[in-house]
Design a protein around this motif. Structure first.
Motif, mmCIF file in Angstrom:
data_model
loop_
_atom_site.group_PDB
_atom_site.id
_atom_site.type_symbol
_atom_site.label_atom_id
_atom_site.label_comp_id
_atom_site.label_asym_id
_atom_site.label_seq_id
_atom_site.Cartn_x
_atom_site.Cartn_y
_atom_site.Cartn_z
ATOM 1 N N LYS A 1 0.574 -1.229 -0.027
ATOM 2 C CA LYS A 1 0.019 -0.470 -0.034
ATOM 3 C C LYS A 1 0.848 1.498 0.109
ATOM 4 N N THR A 2 1.869 1.365 0.569
ATOM 5 C CA THR A 2 2.608 2.138 0.291
ATOM 6 C C THR A 2 4.474 2.425 0.439
ATOM 7 N N ASN A 3 4.814 0.813 0.185
ATOM 8 C CA ASN A 3 6.574 0.947 0.109
ATOM 9 C C ASN A 3 6.544 -0.748 -1.058
ATOM 10 N N PRO A 4 6.733 -0.143 -2.294
ATOM 11 C CA PRO A 4 7.210 -1.703 -2.986
ATOM 12 C C PRO A 4 7.657 -1.993 -2.754
ATOM 13 N N LEU A 5 9.026 -1.525 -2.421
ATOM 14 C CA LEU A 5 10.651 -2.075 -1.768
ATOM 15 C C LEU A 5 10.494 -2.917 -0.928
ATOM 16 N N ALA A 6 9.980 -3.859 -0.836
ATOM 17 C CA ALA A 6 8.983 -5.182 0.747
ATOM 18 C C ALA A 6 10.484 -5.473 0.947
ATOM 19 N N GLY B 1 15.822 7.814 -13.129
ATOM 20 C CA GLY B 1 15.801 7.493 -12.528
ATOM 21 C C GLY B 1 15.850 5.618 -12.146
ATOM 22 N N SER B 2 16.587 4.779 -11.439
ATOM 23 C CA SER B 2 15.568 3.040 -11.052
ATOM 24 C C SER B 2 16.202 3.036 -9.144
ATOM 25 N N GLY B 3 16.858 4.676 -8.997
ATOM 26 C CA GLY B 3 16.956 4.174 -7.007
ATOM 27 C C GLY B 3 15.350 3.816 -6.997
ATOM 28 N N PRO B 4 15.357 3.985 -5.440
ATOM 29 C CA PRO B 4 13.713 3.814 -4.884
ATOM 30 C C PRO B 4 12.991 4.669 -4.764
ATOM 31 N N SER B 5 13.135 5.785 -5.059
ATOM 32 C CA SER B 5 12.168 6.546 -5.202
ATOM 33 C C SER B 5 11.801 6.696 -6.469
ATOM 34 N N GLY B 6 12.619 6.026 -8.210
ATOM 35 C CA GLY B 6 11.822 6.086 -9.285
ATOM 36 C C GLY B 6 10.978 4.666 -9.093
ATOM 37 N N ASP C 1 7.989 23.978 -9.298
ATOM 38 C CA ASP C 1 7.548 25.586 -9.188
ATOM 39 C C ASP C 1 7.475 25.861 -10.729
ATOM 40 N N HIS C 2 8.332 26.165 -11.167
ATOM 41 C CA HIS C 2 8.385 26.486 -12.533
ATOM 42 C C HIS C 2 8.065 25.635 -13.451
ATOM 43 N N TYR C 3 8.011 24.465 -13.509
ATOM 44 C CA TYR C 3 7.922 23.161 -14.596
ATOM 45 C C TYR C 3 6.994 22.678 -13.742
ATOM 46 N N PRO C 4 5.796 22.650 -14.557
ATOM 47 C CA PRO C 4 4.815 21.882 -13.371
ATOM 48 C C PRO C 4 4.602 20.945 -13.689
ATOM 49 N N TRP C 5 5.326 20.211 -14.964
ATOM 50 C CA TRP C 5 5.239 18.706 -15.802
ATOM 51 C C TRP C 5 6.322 17.877 -15.354
ATOM 52 N N LEU C 6 7.563 18.505 -14.595
ATOM 53 C CA LEU C 6 8.908 18.233 -13.828
ATOM 54 C C LEU C 6 8.694 18.228 -12.424
ATOM 55 N N PHE C 7 8.857 16.702 -11.758
ATOM 56 C CA PHE C 7 8.250 16.435 -10.252
ATOM 57 C C PHE C 7 9.897 15.805 -10.062
ATOM 58 N N ALA C 8 10.697 15.703 -8.602
ATOM 59 C CA ALA C 8 11.685 14.961 -8.111
ATOM 60 C C ALA C 8 11.335 14.745 -6.972
ATOM 61 N N GLY C 9 12.362 13.565 -6.829
ATOM 62 C CA GLY C 9 12.033 12.810 -5.160
ATOM 63 C C GLY C 9 13.318 11.926 -5.380
ATOM 64 N N GLY C 10 13.760 11.562 -3.781
ATOM 65 C CA GLY C 10 14.925 10.732 -3.776
ATOM 66 C C GLY C 10 15.775 11.698 -2.596
ATOM 67 N N ASP C 11 16.766 11.192 -3.214
ATOM 68 C CA ASP C 11 18.186 12.291 -2.632
ATOM 69 C C ASP C 11 18.094 13.045 -2.786
ATOM 70 N N GLY D 1 12.975 8.192 -0.260
ATOM 71 C CA GLY D 1 13.255 7.970 -1.022
ATOM 72 C C GLY D 1 11.906 7.306 -1.922
ATOM 73 N N VAL D 2 11.884 6.181 -1.753
ATOM 74 C CA VAL D 2 10.467 5.627 -1.394
ATOM 75 C C VAL D 2 9.361 6.890 -1.132
ATOM 76 N N ALA D 3 8.616 6.842 0.064
ATOM 77 C CA ALA D 3 7.955 8.247 0.484
ATOM 78 C C ALA D 3 7.786 9.106 -1.099
ATOM 79 N N THR D 4 9.427 9.675 -1.166
ATOM 80 C CA THR D 4 8.269 10.986 -2.114
ATOM 81 C C THR D 4 8.527 10.414 -3.748
ATOM 82 N N GLY D 5 8.952 9.384 -4.067
ATOM 83 C CA GLY D 5 8.441 8.681 -5.075
ATOM 84 C C GLY D 5 6.591 8.423 -5.280
ATOM 85 N N HIS D 6 6.149 8.067 -3.969
ATOM 86 C CA HIS D 6 4.676 7.373 -3.866
ATOM 87 C C HIS D 6 4.431 9.117 -3.922
#
Ligand code: SF4
Ligand code: SF4
Ligand code: SF4
Lengths: 374, 605
Positions: B224-229, B291-296, B567-577, B587-592
Motif C-alpha cells: 500500500k505504501t512501499n513497493p520495496l518490501a 533513475g531506477s533507484g528507490p524513489s524512481g 515551481d517553474h515546470y509543472p510537468w517536472l517532478f523530483a524525489g529521493g536523494d 526515496g520510497v516516500a517521495t516517489g509515492h
C-alpha cells in the motif's frame, strides 16, 4: 369462590435493595402469613457477564468477573485463572499459590461474617449486623493493603498474583486473626446462643438430605444435611489445600440454626488455615509466571475447554471455559453455587414457611443473586 | 450450642458503647480523611509530557472508560501522538490495568478515596499530573515488574558468526515462525511508528498479519505504501523503531525484521497477488521516470497501479540504482532486489537501461514524449577529496567500487582490482559497506584481510550505525576515528599510506565545517590503496541553462514543493536523494507522493 380468591394475596420480596436479599425478587402468594406459592424472579442483577466475557480480552475480563459475586469476588478470579492456566499449561509459582489461598480464606471469613451479620436483618437483631460488618471492614482494610482495593480486588490473575505481599503483611494478618479469635466468643453469645435466633431458626427452614440430592445443593447446605464432608478443598484439592490441616464441619440435621453454626465453625477453620499459610508461605520467590509471549492485549489462550471449580462459602463454584485460541474467550459458563437452591429451591421449598422467614430462608440457604443472574 | 437462659444476656454488647468506633464519622471524611493503603487504586494521574498518546490504556480498559482525545495544540514529535486519555468514572472499575500496561510510564493512581459531585459531567475528565481534584496526592497503585503487562524484551534474530567475513553470506538470519509470532505479540498496535515512518507504512496492520498468520494480507498492507518490501525489510534505516512506544521502557518492536519475515515467508503466488492487488485498469497518460533507484521505482510502481504507461530510464545495465549497485550483498542479497523489481515490472513498468539522461537522451525529448517526467537520479557520484595524492590511480571511490563488487557477486565481471592493504576514508554507513566488502574480497583473494578506516568524527559521534561499528570491529577493521586525512603519501607513483592528524574540532565557532587539528598527534597509516567514502552527490549537468537559472539548488539538492513538483515546470517532478538526501525509505516516500501528484497533474491537464 369469590371469597377464596380474595384470601390469597401476592406479595413481593424485592427487587428493591434494602439489604442482602432484596436484589433478588420473589413473588410470594400468601395465605395469612404462610407462603402458599413462591415464584423466583431472577434477573435483577443480570449484566450479561457470560456474553460480555466473549467480547473482552482475556486479561480485561479480570476486572469484570469479580462482580459475579459481590461479597466473595475472589473465587471468580481464582477459577478463571485456574482455567486459563490449565489451558495454557502454566504452573503457578509456589509463593503465588500461598497468596491466593490467603486471599480465598480471608474472603471466606469476610463472607461468612457478612452472612452471619445478615441474619440480624430478618431477625431484628441489628447488633449482629453492625458488628459483623465492622469486623468485615477490618478484613477489607487488609485486602486494601494487599490488593489495592477493598471489595473488587482484581488481584489473582492467570499465572499468579499481581504483586508480591506488601511489607509486614503477614504480621498484620496474624495480629488481626488473633483479635478476631478473641472476639469470636462474643459472637457466640450474641448470635449463636441468642434466644431470638434460637426461636427463629431452630427446627425451622429444614433442608433434608433428599432435597439436597434432588436439587444438587452443595456447600454448607449439603454438609449440614448429609453428614458428608464434601468440600472441594478436601475432595479435589486445588492450590495447596492438601498441605494444610483443617476440618470440614458437618451435621446430619439441617435446620437454619445448624447452618448458622456451620458457618461459624468454618470461620474458625479458616483462621486455622490462614495461620498455617502464614507459617508455610516462603518469604522469597516469584509470584507470577508468564503466560505465553507478548503484551496483555495479545494474550491468546490455547484452544480447548476446561471446567475449574473451587469451594465457595456457598458451595461448588465453577467456570466452564472454552477457548478457540484467540484473544477473547469463545464461551464461559458460570456455575453459581446457589443456583439450585436459589431457583428451583425457592419455588419448591419456600412455600409452607412464614412470610418473615423468607429472608432468613434465603440467607441460611446461601442464596446469592448476582451469581444466579450473572 | 446451648441457648442462653436470659433474653437480656446479649446486652453485654453495650459495653462497646464507650469504645472508639472503627468507622470514620461523616464530618471527618474530608477534614481528617483516612490514609489509604500504599497500593490503593484511587484516581488517575497522567504525566502529560511522558504520555505517548499511544492509547494502549484505552485498549486494555475492560469497561471502555478511556477515550483518547486529540489535543491539536500539542506539538508533533516522533514517538508521540497528540492525544491524551480522558477517563469516564461512570464506567471505570478501578482495576489499574491501564496503569500496568502504560507504555509511557506516565499513568498512575493516587491514594484519593472520595469524589463527590452533583454534576455527572464532572465524572468525565482528562487527568494530568494533578488528577481529578487538581491537587497533589500521593501515588497509590504503581506498575511494578510483576504487574507489568507489556513484553519488554526483543526476540533477537540469529546472526552469522565472524567466519561470515570470508564470504558474502547474509549476516542476519530471518525469524523462525515461532520467533516472528513472539515478536509480533509485543506490538500494542498504537501506530505511533506509522506517524514517524517517512512512507507512513501501515506498521501495526502488517505486524498484526504476522500474529494472525495471514501473510498475504501483510503483503497487501506493505505494498500500500512501499513497493520495496524486500529491500526495506533488510536495509531500511528503521526510524519507526526509534519511535516505537515499547522502546520507552524496553526494546523497540523489531518492525523491520517482521517486515522481512512477511516478504520472505509468503508463498510466491500469494505474494504476487498481494503485491499486485492495487493494479487498476489502464488509463491515458505516459510518464518518464529518470533513475531506477528507490524513489524512481516507487513512483513508477504507484503510477503503474493507477493505470499509466511508465518508462523508467536507467544509466546502468540493470535497474535498481543504489539497491542494485550500492548496498552490499551480505546485507541485501541479490534475490531480494530481484524480487522487488520483478513485482514492479509485473505491475506494468517498462525499464529502459543503459540510457543516461543528458548523454543518451535529453530532458527536452522526455518533456516532448511524455505527459510528465519524474527525476529520481539519486546521489550517484562519489564526492571527491581534494588532498595531495588523491589523483593517484590507486585512489578509488565508494560508489564505483561497490557497483563493481555487486557485479562481481552477480558473476557479471571479474573480482575488482584490490590490494592486500587498504584504507577507507569516511565514517558513514557507506564507508562501512566499502570497508566490509573489501574485507570479504581480500579474504577471498589473499586468504587474509587488512582494512583500515579513518574518519574525522570520533567513535561516539560517528554517523554510521552502532551495529556497523561493532560488527566491523569483529571482522577486524582497524579504526582511526577522530583522525582527519591530510595527504596520501605517494612514492614513485605508488601509494604508501595515508597521512592523518588528530582532530580537535570539526566545526568552528560559527558552526561552519572547518576542522582544527592537534599538530602533535599525527601518523601515517600504511596502505596501498585508498578508498574515499566521504559522501555522494548528484550531477545536474542535464539541466539546460534556463532551467539551471529557474531552479533553486541548496546543499546539492533541488527545491521542489511538498509533492515533488518544480515551481517553474509543472510537468517536472523530483524525489529521493536530490530532494531529501540519501535514504531509501525517504526515496520510497517521495516517489509515492510524486506519483499521486503526477496523477493529479495529468488529470487536470
Ligand atoms: S482502572 Fe481499569 S476500568 Fe478504570 S480506566 Fe483504567 S483500565 Fe479502565
Ligand atoms: S498507555 Fe500510557 S502513554 Fe499510552 S496513552 Fe495511555 S497513559 Fe499515555
Ligand atoms: S511497532 Fe511499536 S510503535 Fe508501532 S504500533 Fe507496534 S508498539 Fe506501536
Amino acid at each position: 369462590m369469590e371469597v377464596n380468591k380474595l384470601k390469597e394475596v401476592k406479595l413481593f420480596l424485592g427487587p428493591q435493595h434494602p439489604g442482602m436479599h432484596g436484589n433478588y425478587s420473589v413473588h410470594m402468594y400468601v395465605d395469612g402469613d404462610i407462603i402458599k406459592k413462591a415464584r423466583p424472579m431472577p434477573g435483577m442483577l443480570h449484566r450479561g457477564f457470560e456474553k460480555l466475557m466473549e467480547r473482552k480480552l482475556w486479561m480485561s475480563n479480570m476486572a469484570i468477573i469479580p462482580r459475579i459475586c459481590v461479597i466473595e469476588p475472589d473465587i471468580n478470579e481464582m477459577v478463571y485463572a485456574m482455567g486459563v492456566e490449565a489451558l495454557a499449561g502454566v504452573e503457578v509459582p509456589e509463593k503465588a499459590t500461598w497468596i491466593r489461598m490467603m486471599i480465598l480464606e480471608m474472603a471466606r471469613v469476610a463472607t461468612h461474617l457478612f452472612a452471619l451479620g445478615g441474619i440480624g436483618g430478618p431477625t431484628g437483631l441489628y447488633t449482629s449486623m453492625y458488628w459483623a460488618v465492622a469486623e468485615r471492614d477490618l478484613i477489607l482494610d487488609l485486602f486494601e493493603k494487599l490488593t489495592g482495593a477493598r471489595v473488587y480486588h482484581i488481584f489473582i490473575v492467570p499465572g499468579g498474583v499481581r504483586k508480591d505481599l506488601p511489607e509486614g503483611f503477614k504480621t498484620q494478618l496474624g495480629t488481626y486473626l488473633e483479635s478476631l479469635e478473641k472476639k469470636l466468643p462474643e459472637y457466640q453469645e450474641l448470635l449463636l446462643k441468642h434466644p431470638i435466633i434460637h426461636t427463629r431458626s431452630k427446627d425451622n427452614i429444614l433442608l433434608p438430605a433428599e432435597v439436597v440430592h434432588e436439587l444438587g445443593v452443595t456447600g454448607i447446605g449439603m454438609r449440614s444435611a448429609t453428614g458428608k464432608a464434601y468440600d472441594l478443598r478436601k475432595v479435589k484439592p486445588y492450590a495447596f489445600y492438601d498441605q494444610v490441616e483443617f476440618e470440614v464441619p458437618t451435621a446430619t440435621y439441617s435446620d437454619a440454626l445448624t447452618r448458622i453454626h456451620l458457618k461459624f465453625q468454618e470461620i474458625q477453620q479458616s483462621i486455622r488455615i490462614l495461620k498455617q499459610i502464614i507459617e508455610k508461605m516462603p518469604d522469597e520467590g516469584p509470584v507470577k509466571a508468564p503466560i505465553g509471549t507478548g503484551n496483555a492485549l495479545k494474550l491468546r489462550v490455547p484452544a480447548g475447554m476446561v471446567y475449574t471449580a473451587v469451594e465457595s462459602t456457598r458451595g461448588e463454584y465453577g467456570y466452564f471455559i472454552v477457548s478457540n485460541g484467540k484473544e477473547k474467550p469463545y464461551r464461559i459458563a458460570v456455575r453459581g453455587a446457589s443456583y439450585p437452591q436459589g431457583l428451583l429451591g425457592i419455588e419448591r421449598y419456600l412455600p409452607g414457611h412464614r412470610i418473615d422467614d423468607a429472608p432468613l430462608w434465603m440467607d441460611t440457604m446461601g442464596v446469592c443473586s448476582p451469581e444466579i443472574d450473572r | 450450642m446451648k441457648q442462653e437462659k436470659s433474653m437480656l444476656s446479649p446486652l453485654k454488647a453495650w459495653k462497646y458503647l464507650v469504645k472508639e468506633p472503627v468507622t470514620v464519622s461523616k464530618k471527618d471524611i474530608f477534614v481528617k480523611p483516612r490514609e489509604a493503603a500504599d497500593r490503593y487504586r484511587g484516581f488517575h494521574v497522567n504525566e502529560h509530557d511522558k504520555c505517548t498518546g499511544c492509547g494502549t490504556c484505552s485498549e486494555i480498559c475492560p469497561t471502555d472508560a478511556i477515550n483518547m482525545i486529540v489535543l491539536p495544540d500539542q506539538p508533533f514529535v516522533d514517538g508521540k501522538k497528540n492525544e491524551r486519555p480522558a477517563f469516564d468514572y461512570g464506567r471505570c472499575s478501578f482495576c489499574g490495568l491501564c496503569v500496568d500496561i502504560c507504555t509511557g510510564d506516565s499513568l498512575h493512581m493516587t491514594k484519593e478515596y472520595v469524589h463527590i459531585t452533583p454534576d455527572v459531567n464532572q465524572m468525565y475528565f482528562m487527568p494530568d499530573e494533578l488528577g481529578i481534584h487538581q491537587k497533589k496526592f500521593e501515588n497509590g497503585w504503581l506498575r511494578d515488574e510483576v504487574s507489568e503487562l507489556l513484553d519488554l524484551e526483543r526476540y533477537e534474530m540469529k546472526h552469522e558468526g565472524v567466519s561470515r567475513k570470508s564470504s558474502f553470506i547474509e549476516i542476519v538470519k530471518g525469524f523462525s515462525y515461532e520467533m516472528a509470532l513472539a515478536e509480533s505479540s509485543r506490538c500494542v498496535e498504537c501506530g505511533v511508528c506509522t506517524q514517524t515512518c517517512p512512507a507512513q507504512m501501515n506498521i501495526p496492520e502488517y505486524i498484526r498479519t504476522v500474529y494472525d498468520g495471514d501473510l498475504k494480507k501483510g503483503i497487501e498492507w506493505i505494498y500500500k505504501t512501499n513497493p520495496l518490501a524486500n529491500v526495506c525489510g533488510r536495509i531500511c534505516t528503521h526510524k519507526c523503531e526509534s519511535a516505537c512506544v515499547i522502546s520507552n521502557r524496553g526494546d523497540a518492536v523489531a518492525i523491520r525484521w517482521l517486515k522481512r519475515y512477511i516478504v520472505d515467508n509468503t508463498p510466491m503466488d500469494q505474494y504476487e497477488a498481494g503485491a499486485l492487488a492495487y493494479v487498476t485498469e489502464k488509463t491515458n497518460g505516459k510518464v518518464a521516470i529518470v533513475g531506477s533507484g528507490p524513489s524512481g521505482l516507487s513512483c513508477a510502481y504507484y503510477l503503474s497501479t493507477l493505470g499509466y504507461e511508465v518508462d523508467v530510464y536507467e544509466k546502468n545495465a540493470l535497474p535498481g540504482g543504489v539497491i542494485r549497485y550500492g548496498g552490499p550483498e551480505y546485507r541485501l542479497p541479490e534475490e531480494s532486489v530481484k524480487k522487488d523489481i520483478l513485482m514492479i515490472e509485473n505491475a506494468g513498468v517498462n525499464f529502459i537501461c543503459n540510457t543516461e539522461l543528458g548523454k543518451d537522451i535529453s530532458l527536452e525529448t522526455l518533456e516532448e514524449k511524455y505527459d510528465s517526467v519524474f527525476l529520481g537520479i539519486g546521489f550517484s557520484y562519489s564526492r571527491p577529496l581534494p588532498i595531495p595524492g588523491s589523483d593517484n590511480h590507486e585512489v578509488k571511490f565508494a560508489i564505483e567500487f561497490l557497483g563493481q563488487a555487486r557485479d562481481y557477486n552477480r558473476g557479471l565481471r571479474a573480482i575488482p582490482d584490490i590490494s592486500d592493504e587498504v584504507i577507507v576514508i569516511g565514517g558513514g554507513n557507506v564507508a562501512f559497506d566499502v570497508a566490509r566488502t573489501l574485507i570479504r574480497l581480500q579474504e577471498e583473494k589473499y586468504g587474509k584481510s587488512s582494512v583500515a578506516m579513518a574518519a574525522l568524527e570520533h567513535r561516539e559521534i560517528l554517523p554510521a550505525d552502532l551495529e556497523e561499528i561493532e560488527e566491523g570491529e569483529e571482522e577486524g577493521l582497524k579504526y582511526s576515528f577522530g583522525y582527519g586525512p591530510q595527504a596520501i603519501k605517494v612514492e614513485d607513483g605508488i601509494i604508501k599510506g595515508l597521512h592523518v592528524k588528530k582532530v580537535l574540532s570539526i566545526f568552528d565557532g560559527e558552526g561552519r565545517f572547518n576542522p582544527s587539528y592537534d599538530e602533535e598527534d599525527q601518523k601515517i597509516i600504511p596502505a596501498k590503496q585508498v578508498y574515499i567514502a566521504i559522501g555522494q552527490m548528484a550531477n545536474f549537468d542535464f539541466f539546460n541553462e534556463e532551467m539551471k537559472n529557474n531552479i533553486e539548488f541548496f546543499r546539492g539538492k533541488v527545491k521542489v514543493n511538498d509533492n515533488g513538483q518544480f515551481d517553474h515546470y509543472p510537468w517536472l517532478f523530483a524525489g529521493g536523494d536530490i530532494v531529501r538526501g540519501p535514504d531509501i525509505i525517504n526515496g520510497v516516500a517521495t516517489g509515492h507522493d510524486a506519483a499521486k501528484a503526477i496523477d493529479a497533474y495529468i488529470r487536470s491537464k
